[in-house]
Motif scaffolding. Sequence first.
Motif, PDB file in Angstrom:
ATOM      1  N   ASN A 123       0.820  -1.224   0.000  1.00 20.17           N
ATOM      2  CA  ASN A 123       0.000   0.000   0.000  1.00 20.17           C
ATOM      3  C   ASN A 123       0.851   1.269   0.000  1.00 20.17           C
ATOM      4  O   ASN A 123       0.548   2.237   0.696  1.00 20.17           O
ATOM      5  N   LEU A 124       1.906   1.247  -0.799  1.00 18.41           N
ATOM      6  CA  LEU A 124       2.824   2.392  -0.810  1.00 18.41           C
ATOM      7  C   LEU A 124       3.011   2.983  -2.213  1.00 18.41           C
ATOM      8  O   LEU A 124       3.538   4.084  -2.359  1.00 18.41           O
ATOM      9  N   TRP A 125       2.550   2.267  -3.229  1.00 14.92           N
ATOM     10  CA  TRP A 125       2.840   2.642  -4.617  1.00 14.92           C
ATOM     11  C   TRP A 125       2.419   4.078  -4.939  1.00 14.92           C
ATOM     12  O   TRP A 125       3.206   4.874  -5.452  1.00 14.92           O
ATOM     13  N   ASN A 126       1.173   4.432  -4.613  1.00 12.34           N
ATOM     14  CA  ASN A 126       0.684   5.761  -5.001  1.00 12.34           C
ATOM     15  C   ASN A 126       1.455   6.884  -4.325  1.00 12.34           C
ATOM     16  O   ASN A 126       1.558   7.992  -4.866  1.00 12.34           O
ATOM     17  N   GLU A 127       2.001   6.613  -3.148  1.00 16.45           N
ATOM     18  CA  GLU A 127       2.737   7.648  -2.413  1.00 16.45           C
ATOM     19  C   GLU A 127       4.155   7.851  -2.949  1.00 16.45           C
ATOM     20  O   GLU A 127       4.723   8.928  -2.788  1.00 16.45           O
ATOM     21  N   VAL A 128       4.734   6.830  -3.557  1.00 19.02           N
ATOM     22  CA  VAL A 128       6.164   6.944  -3.933  1.00 19.02           C
ATOM     23  C   VAL A 128       6.449   6.741  -5.420  1.00 19.02           C
ATOM     24  O   VAL A 128       7.594   6.861  -5.843  1.00 19.02           O
ATOM     25  N   LYS A 129       5.426   6.472  -6.226  1.00 18.99           N
ATOM     26  CA  LYS A 129       5.702   6.085  -7.622  1.00 18.99           C
ATOM     27  C   LYS A 129       6.434   7.151  -8.429  1.00 18.99           C
ATOM     28  O   LYS A 129       7.090   6.837  -9.409  1.00 18.99           O
ATOM     29  N   ASP A 130       6.324   8.416  -7.982  1.00 22.16           N
ATOM     30  CA  ASP A 130       7.020   9.485  -8.708  1.00 22.16           C
ATOM     31  C   ASP A 130       8.399   9.789  -8.153  1.00 22.16           C
ATOM     32  O   ASP A 130       9.063  10.723  -8.609  1.00 22.16           O
ATOM     33  N   ARG A 131       8.824   9.044  -7.156  1.00 17.86           N
ATOM     34  CA  ARG A 131      10.165   9.301  -6.595  1.00 17.86           C
ATOM     35  C   ARG A 131      10.910   8.010  -6.274  1.00 17.86           C
ATOM     36  O   ARG A 131      11.594   7.899  -5.250  1.00 17.86           O
TER      37      ARG A 131
END
Length: 259
Positions: free
Chosen positions: A134-142
Amino acid sequence: MSKRIDAVDLNVYYGNFRAVEGVNINIEPRSVTAFIGPSGCGKTTFLRTINRMHEVLPGARAEGRLLLDGEDIYDPGVDPVTVRTMVGMVFQRPNPFPTMSIRDNILAGYKLNGTRMSKSTADGIVEKSLRGANLWNEVKDRLDKPGSGLSGGQQQRLCIARSIAVEPDVILMDEPCSALDPISTLAIEDLINELKDNYTVVIVTHNMQQAARVADKTAFFNIAGTGKPGKLIEYDDTSVIFNNPSNKQTEDYVSGRFG
């Protein structure tokens, strides 16, 4: 994915000191099991025997049997490194590799094993693991930024993502929320509930409410006194342990009379 764990007459030693005595337990696949009990009663020591982590300390050893789907991980021919790919571990404090990017943290297990893969395969593993935590949306741009730049709760989910990236059967968690704030704790607890669809999850916690919220079964460990080995006192459905335990020690502990 997801294996049954059976400990049979398991004793754990540090040198001559017996830290845990005579544990017999059957942990079902696709479930969450919580280990509770006062400090120093062997919960974490026993947890670490499930992936042979305790052996990294000099003089530490286990006697008895510990079976994953019927295969003894302490058989002489078994490589501890192989065991640790099947049984992932998430520690008390989030420990992403500080100099590595988020992406490289996820792929660390493959790099350690010398696995070569295409960029598209690696990308797929990174996304799948981060989605699983449950972390993809928070970090996908970094993904190329250091993992150490995330918040504590995010770092712990990154460590869970790193653990599931190598597709283990079992995930061990040693007080995974003790260093986190309540909102991050809730996120990890929600995640634990999702992980049991695919993994056998075992968690050590000092938080009784957490055990009651996340665990299908709960094991209560206790110790007779300083210098005595920790023992498994009672193991049952979580609702039984908290509402109708059969052992007086369990009842005293869960009702807050000691510990």
